[in-house]
Scaffold this motif. Structure first.
Motif, PDB file in Angstrom:
ATOM      1  N   GLU A 189       0.817  -1.209   0.000  1.00  0.00           N
ATOM      2  CA  GLU A 189       0.000   0.000   0.000  1.00  0.00           C
ATOM      3  C   GLU A 189       0.852   1.260   0.000  1.00  0.00           C
ATOM      4  O   GLU A 189       0.473   2.274  -0.588  1.00  0.00           O
ATOM      5  CB  GLU A 189      -0.933  -0.003   1.221  1.00  0.00           C
ATOM      6  N   ASP A 190       2.012   1.213   0.640  1.00  0.00           N
ATOM      7  CA  ASP A 190       2.870   2.396   0.759  1.00  0.00           C
ATOM      8  C   ASP A 190       4.223   2.134   0.105  1.00  0.00           C
ATOM      9  O   ASP A 190       5.076   1.459   0.688  1.00  0.00           O
ATOM     10  CB  ASP A 190       3.059   2.747   2.238  1.00  0.00           C
ATOM     11  N   PRO A 191       4.447   2.655  -1.114  1.00  0.00           N
ATOM     12  CA  PRO A 191       5.725   2.400  -1.807  1.00  0.00           C
ATOM     13  C   PRO A 191       6.945   2.867  -1.027  1.00  0.00           C
ATOM     14  O   PRO A 191       8.040   2.335  -1.220  1.00  0.00           O
ATOM     15  CB  PRO A 191       5.571   3.191  -3.112  1.00  0.00           C
ATOM     16  N   SER A 192       6.789   3.850  -0.150  1.00  0.00           N
ATOM     17  CA  SER A 192       7.943   4.359   0.589  1.00  0.00           C
ATOM     18  C   SER A 192       8.509   3.323   1.551  1.00  0.00           C
ATOM     19  O   SER A 192       9.634   3.471   2.035  1.00  0.00           O
ATOM     20  CB  SER A 192       7.558   5.626   1.361  1.00  0.00           C
ATOM     21  N   GLN A 193       7.728   2.273   1.830  1.00  0.00           N
ATOM     22  CA  GLN A 193       8.195   1.212   2.720  1.00  0.00           C
ATOM     23  C   GLN A 193       8.906   0.086   1.975  1.00  0.00           C
ATOM     24  O   GLN A 193       9.402  -0.855   2.597  1.00  0.00           O
ATOM     25  CB  GLN A 193       7.010   0.628   3.505  1.00  0.00           C
ATOM     26  N   LEU A 194       8.946   0.185   0.649  1.00  0.00           N
ATOM     27  CA  LEU A 194       9.551  -0.884  -0.155  1.00  0.00           C
ATOM     28  C   LEU A 194      11.069  -0.875  -0.019  1.00  0.00           C
ATOM     29  O   LEU A 194      11.723   0.156  -0.242  1.00  0.00           O
ATOM     30  CB  LEU A 194       9.183  -0.713  -1.631  1.00  0.00           C
ATOM     31  N   ARG A 195      11.615  -2.020   0.330  1.00  0.00           N
ATOM     32  CA  ARG A 195      13.059  -2.234   0.290  1.00  0.00           C
ATOM     33  C   ARG A 195      13.275  -3.589  -0.365  1.00  0.00           C
ATOM     34  O   ARG A 195      13.027  -4.632   0.245  1.00  0.00           O
ATOM     35  CB  ARG A 195      13.666  -2.204   1.697  1.00  0.00           C
ATOM     36  N   ILE A 196      13.695  -3.580  -1.614  1.00  0.00           N
ATOM     37  CA  ILE A 196      13.732  -4.821  -2.387  1.00  0.00           C
ATOM     38  C   ILE A 196      15.081  -5.015  -3.064  1.00  0.00           C
ATOM     39  O   ILE A 196      15.769  -4.061  -3.422  1.00  0.00           O
ATOM     40  CB  ILE A 196      12.608  -4.858  -3.452  1.00  0.00           C
TER      41      ILE A 196
END
Length: 761
Positions: free
Chosen positions: A672-679
């Motif tokens: 839901e929140d792209p700012s939380q993506l760490r991939i």
């Protein structure tokens, strides 16, 4: 009218395809020159593989199979004629694809490349003291394998304390493993054996009785219940678990079984052979002070040097053959591997290059070799060596067909066949036939790619925060410490085998669990798993059909009531031939659709459930435009460059890059929140045309601008040039790599004197 001699000359010079309609091919006709290297180009999903593999290779292999006696043909896979008007000039065809090696625990780089037999023969001839004939040096033969681990190198043991709860009775679930739970088949076998009171806690059971329940092997029961098979012998819990899960790799495991195994099974290096897999006699036989286990554990590059020091005229032909095989492995960029490397751990690109080595030096000629992106996983520094090997195959009077995107491979071709213009239903036509030079002047997508200059990111995003990887020493990493910036696109580069994946997919994910790693490994679910099930849109699709048809959604599941009653929803019939490989044939009852007539009778937007599953993701978005549960995940699938995939295509047929991008789309759809993506992405552009690569880079930009952190492990120079931050690992592969060569912007990498990546950038 053509004369007989004209037809003969055409057959000798060309492979002719007329009216091909395989998959998305639109009734195309084309001629492929023999004894040349032809490269099939075009955007992902344009029809390249359908022409090369699905048409030319499929028909050639079918005709070769038809030449065998009926007894042999009945034991070979059965394929009908391909969907084309005519094919002519076909020859014996070998397909070299990117499918990883199977999960066979006894397969190594040495056995897969046919190098191990030569090494065993060498030791049997001049090793001292001799252990015997060649099998005495094989961990796959009883005369050579370690008796403790049976040639596996590891000892798997079952922790009884984790397996049983002795405060409980059998009826209360004392055996804590799913297949022995109350009500299961194995539980009933224990119950009816008459060995134990099912209501008595195991701690109160006599020790000798409990020992039989747990450890008995082929025990003739004295007082079983009438329900126990009269001719049956009893195996205890431990032998059953070892036979079913430890001595072989099950083809399918449930999530409960997988979780339980990780809890009760311990994996340790065999204490007797120290992981070498060989018995003491084989380990004691030496050449120049080293055993066959020592030789097999060396990087191939070093093993070549060791072999050159052996001066034994009695085995000169054997030394030459072994030296040539090792030289080929090194030449395809695999010099950092060792012969004892477990082959299922190889990437798809590494596996394909091992397969290439098996055919180099073959005495056969007039063979058609078809390669699926052989440059996958190769650093630009190694691509020229691959091209030399392909040229060797061609120059040995063979025909080489290559499905490729890499500009260097395309430019090295003798002949180009470009398909497109788009993917899926927008592709399937011939856009160009001719030389690479002529293609670069055309207005095709591939033509633009060949002549478009690559631009270095002149305005990389700055970063203020980062995470640290501290003292990484796994595999070949040499005590590496490095900082990975947040909220930018970081690309990790370096030659194949330098330690990129170990550092980022391994150490970064271990030290910072908030990073999600998307690799190229296999997906769970077997042949029944597809894009629809992975993305979670199978249920909404079934619900839409159920609403139209007025019947239960399970009718539109090939695993439920909608399954074809003949093939049980598999689409194929599998014939077990005991010691031979299974024979798979398309189910005649359902035509391979997997569904029964009741399911196929219901249509949505004029299509049956089988036709919907055969439709590309891009088209499904249009058909179900008003259904957000279906459309939203599929839009992410299109964004990651997989819009051409049919939603019902089995995940077992996907390449490593496609599997990684499919999982990325699933993850993005659930975020839901792209700012939380760490991939972390392991070679996300494998299998992508330059135009598709640019598309996925635009997606990365969109995510990073929204606050995401993306780390891409890549060889693709377009991706490296586009990065905000580059971490280059090397300088070489294996023991010559494992250090940080460069950290900084792409422009700075280009000026780095120690970086091979910088030289090519």
């Amino acid at each position: 009218m053509k004369t007989a001699s004209t037809t003969s000359n055409t057959r000798g010079s060309w492979i002719t395809v007329a009216g091909a309609r395989t998959n998305n091919l639109r009734n195309i006709s084309v001629r492929v020159p023999k004894h040349r290297m032809t490269v099939f180009t075009g955007v992902s999903g344009s029809g390249k593989s359908s022409l090369a593999f699905g048409t030319i290779a499929a028909e050639a292999q079918r005709l070769v199979a038809d030449s065998y006696p009926l007894f042999v043909r009945n034991r070979l896979p059965q394929h009908g004629p391909v969907d084309a008007d005519r094919l002519d000039g076909l020859t014996f065809t070998v397909v070299v694809d990117q499918r990883p090696f199977s999960g066979n625990t006894r397969s190594t780089v040495g056995t897969a490349s046919d190098t191990a037999p030569l090494l065993r023969m060498l030791f049997s001839r001049i090793g001292t003291p001799s252990a015997g004939y060649s099998p005495a040096y094989s961990f796959n033969d009883p005369s050579g394998m370690c008796p403790r681990c049976e040639g596996l190198g590891t000892v798997d043991d079952i922790d009884l304390a984790c397996l049983i709860d002795d405060t409980r009775s059998l009826n209360e679930g004392a055996i804590r493993f799913p297949t022995f739970a109350p009500g299961t088949y194995r539980f009933k076998r224990m119950l009816h054996s008459g060995l134990i009171d099912p209501d008595l806690p195991l701690s109160c059971t006599p020790p000798e009785t409990l020992d039989m329940l747990l450890h008995a092997r082929q025990l003739r029961l004295t007082n079983p219940d009438p329900q126990y098979p009269k001719s049956g012998l009893f195996d205890g819990v431990i032998p059953r678990l070892r036979d079913s899960y430890l001595r072989k790799s099950p083809s399918r495991l449930t999530d409960d079984e997988r979780t339980a195994l990780s809890r009760i099974v311990s994996h340790e290096v065999c204490p007797e052979c120290a992981g070498s897999r060989l018995n003491s006699a084989a380990r004691a036989s030496l050449i120049d002070g080293r055993s066959i286990a020592d030789w097999s554990a060396m990087p191939i590059r070093k093993l070549r040097q060791t072999l050159q020091a052996v001066q034994e005229t009695t085995v000169s032909p054997l030394l030459q053959a072994l030296s040539a095989q090792l030289e080929r492995l090194d030449a395809v960029g695999l010099g950092y591997l060792s012969l004892d490397r477990h082959s299922p751990t190889l990437s798809g690109g590494e596996a394909q290059r091992v397969k290439i080595v098996r055919y180099l030096g073959s005495a056969l000629s007039d063979v058609c070799y078809i390669f699926d992106e052989p440059s996958a996983g190769l650093h630009p520094h190694d691509v020229h060596r691959l091209l030399q090997l392909l040229a060797q195959l061609r120059n040995a009077h063979n025909t080489v067909l290559v499905v490729e995107h890499h500009p260097a491979v395309v430019s090295a071709a003798d002949h180009i066949i470009d398909l497109g213009p788009g993917a899926g239903s927008a592709g399937g036509t011939i856009q160009f036939e001719g030389t690479p030079a002529a293609l670069s002047k055309t207005d095709t997508v591939t033509g633009h790619m060949l002549r478009a200059p690559m631009s270095i990111n002149a305005h990389p995003r700055p970063h203020t925060r980062s995470v640290a990887i501290n003292h990484a020493t796994a595999h070949n990493l040499q005590d590496v410490s490095v900082r990975v910036p947040l909220r930018v696109l970081t690309v990790v580069s370096g030659v194949a085998g330098s330690g990129k994946t170990t550092l980022m997919a391994g150490e970064l994910g271990r030290q910072h669990p908030e990073f999600v790693v998307f690799g190229q490994g296999r997906l769970r679910g077997g042949t029944r798993s597809n894009a629809a099930t992975v993305l979670g849109i199978a249920e909404p699709i079934r619900a839409a059909f159920a609403l139209v048809g007025g019947i239960d959604p399970s009718w539109f599941s090939a695993n439920g009531r909608g399954a074809c009653t003949t093939c049980k929803g598999k689409g194929v019939m599998v014939t077990d031939l005991a010691f031979l490989e299974d024979v798979r044939t398309s189910c005649e009852a359902c035509g391979g659709s997997r569904f029964n007539p009741t399911a196929l009778a219901v249509t949505f937007a004029g299509r049956s459930i089988a036709e919907i599953l055969a439709t590309s993701a891009k088209d499904i978005v249009r058909i179900f435009a008003s259904n957000k549960r279906i459309v939203q995940p599929l839009r992410w699938l299109v964004d990651v460059g997989l819009g051409y995939l049919s939603v019902g295509q089995s995940t077992s047929t996907l390449s490593g890059g496609e599997r990684g991008r499919l999982l990325l789309a699933k993850h993005l759809a659930a975020t839901e929140d792209p700012s939380q993506l760490r991939i972390v992405l392991d070679e996300p552009t494998v299998g992508l045309h330059a135009a598709d690569t640019d598309r996925i880079l635009r997606l990365f930009d969109r995510l990073v601008d929204a606050g995401a952190t993306i780390v891409a492990i890549e060889h693709n120079l377009r991706v490296i040039a586009h990065a905000d931050h580059v971490i280059d690992i090397g300088p070489g592969a294996g023991d010559q790599g494992g250090t940080v060569v460069y950290e900084g912007t792409p422009a700075g990498l280009r000026e780095s004197p120690n970086s091979l990546t910088g030289q090519y950038l």
